[in-house]
Design an enzyme around this catalytic site. Structure first.
Site, PDB file in Angstrom:
ATOM      1  N   GLY A  20      46.725  46.127  31.710  1.00 56.29           N
ATOM      2  CA  GLY A  20      45.297  46.254  32.189  1.00 56.29           C
ATOM      3  C   GLY A  20      44.480  45.231  31.357  1.00 56.29           C
ATOM      4  N   SER A  59      52.087  43.099  30.210  1.00 55.73           N
ATOM      5  CA  SER A  59      50.521  42.329  29.918  1.00 55.73           C
ATOM      6  C   SER A  59      50.148  42.535  28.648  1.00 55.73           C
ATOM      7  CB  SER A  59      49.788  42.786  31.176  1.00 55.73           C
ATOM      8  OG  SER A  59      48.621  42.011  31.236  1.00 55.73           O
ATOM      9  N   ASP A  99      53.751  33.910  37.146  1.00 54.76           N
ATOM     10  CA  ASP A  99      52.496  34.495  36.293  1.00 54.76           C
ATOM     11  C   ASP A  99      51.738  33.081  35.728  1.00 54.76           C
ATOM     12  OD1 ASP A  99      50.750  35.340  34.335  1.00 54.76           O
ATOM     13  OD2 ASP A  99      52.411  36.683  33.338  1.00 54.76           O
TER      14      ASP A  99
END
Length: 346
Positions: free
Chosen positions: A114, A190, A288
């Site tokens: 996040g 992440s 990505d």
């Protein structure tokens, strides 16, 4: 600009399963609503939009969970365990007993992603992912909350992760094996992958055992723009300007992206050569925008003489592991299962 965006959407749909595309696109829409140009964040709306689920002490699909609140910080830890006994007895957790006195049961500490600002340990997507991790990898998962930016900048998330690691090591009911210890692995996606690295670094420097790191497209970066950032900018859910916003929100005010938190093997990074750093499984999604930084990270581990397994999934995007609707998901789960159960024949 609208035409370019339409091309990007159509291109993403060709690669990403439709339900995954809808899921991540909805997150992107919400994230865009929450960031403010002045660097502040609409936390109240973020909490409203973040769909959370409660723990379940009665097993579902062979997994049960319960929450532990850290009284000093108010942060939530959610523990997921496989149910291997009499189903009728669950709901009464026997937490005085170790996981096993004979077999090794890996304990995976998971830091949610996040971009340091979004999501929680009890967010629905992470609850589901951790359940699948327990079921497919035969492990216990401890999913952690941490203080989020921009309200809490570096190093708050790392400090919370470090405290959680020591807490996990101190729990007698997470011990297993004939050596009666907690067999700890760190993992995250992440920003969670970034946190896992920095907590593992602190553990190695302090002599606290971590058996391995599992980093899912970890969030790293640097001042110099990489080819993947230029080529994939905005094409698969993430734009460079958005990623830059999150770094400004997380790093100390006035710092640039060559800060060691962002660029661990950059000009100001800490050398880990000769350090007893845990083995690493670095998972890179080929679509990505940060993939070049992730590949550099894996190379940095290798150059420092550390053990690293690189899983490069050329056609994967961020979040491919949220739904079991693609071959990358099952490939990842098999890799994690082998990584945390190195002596298993299954």
């Amino acid at each position: 600009m609208a035409g370019s965006n339409e091309v990007n959407v159509n291109e993403a749909k060709k690669v990403v399963p439709l339900n995954t595309w809808i899921l991540i696109s909805n997150f992107k829409l919400a994230y865009n609503m929450l960031r403010r140009p002045d660097g502040t964040f609409n936390r109240e709306l973020a909490e409203f939009l973040d769909r959370k689920v409660t723990a379940n002490t009665n097993p579902v699909d062979g997994v049960y969970s319960f929450d532990v609140i850290d009284r000093s910080t108010g942060l939530l830890n959610r523990i997921y365990r496989p149910s291997t006994g009499n189903e009728s007895q669950w709901g009464i957790a026997e937490l005085e007993k170790p996981l096993s006195t004979t077999e090794i049961v890996p304990v995976i500490i998971f830091f949610h992603g996040g971009s340091f600002a979004h999501s929680s340990a009890n967010s629905a997507i992470y609850d589901t992912f951790c359940r699948r991790l327990v079921g497919l990898c035969k492990a216990v998962v401890v999913s952690l909350d941490y203080r989020r930016s921009p309200e809490h900048r570096y190093p708050c998330a790392y400090d919370d992760g470090w405290s959680a690691l020591k807490w996990v090591h101190s729990r007698s009911w997470l011990k297993s094996g004939t050596d009666s210890k907690v067999h700890v692995y760190l993992s995250g996606d992440s920003s969670g992958g970034n946190i896992a690295h920095h907590v593992a670094l602190r553990a190695a420097q302090s002599g606290v055992e971590v058996l391995g790191n599992i980093l899912l497209h970890p969030m790293f970066g640097g001042q110099q723009r990489r080819e993947s950032e230029e080529r994939l900018d905005g094409k698969y859910f993430v734009a460079v300007q958005d990623r830059d916003w999150y770094w400004r929100a997380f790093l100390p005010e006035g710092e640039d992206r060559d800060h060691p938190a962002c660029n661990p093997f950059g000009p100001r990074g800490t050398s880990i050569e000769g350090l007893k750093f845990p083995k690493s499984l670095v998972v890179v999604a080929g679509l990505d925008i940060s993939k070049d930084w992730q590949l550099d990270y894996a190379e940095g581990l290798k150059n420092a003489g550390q053990e690293v397994n690189l899983l490069y999934l050329e056609k994967a995007t961020i979040g491919f592991y949220f739904l079991p609707n693609n071959e990358h998901f099952y490939c990842l789960m098999e890799e994690i299962k082998s990584f945390v159960n190195p002596n298993s024949n299954c």
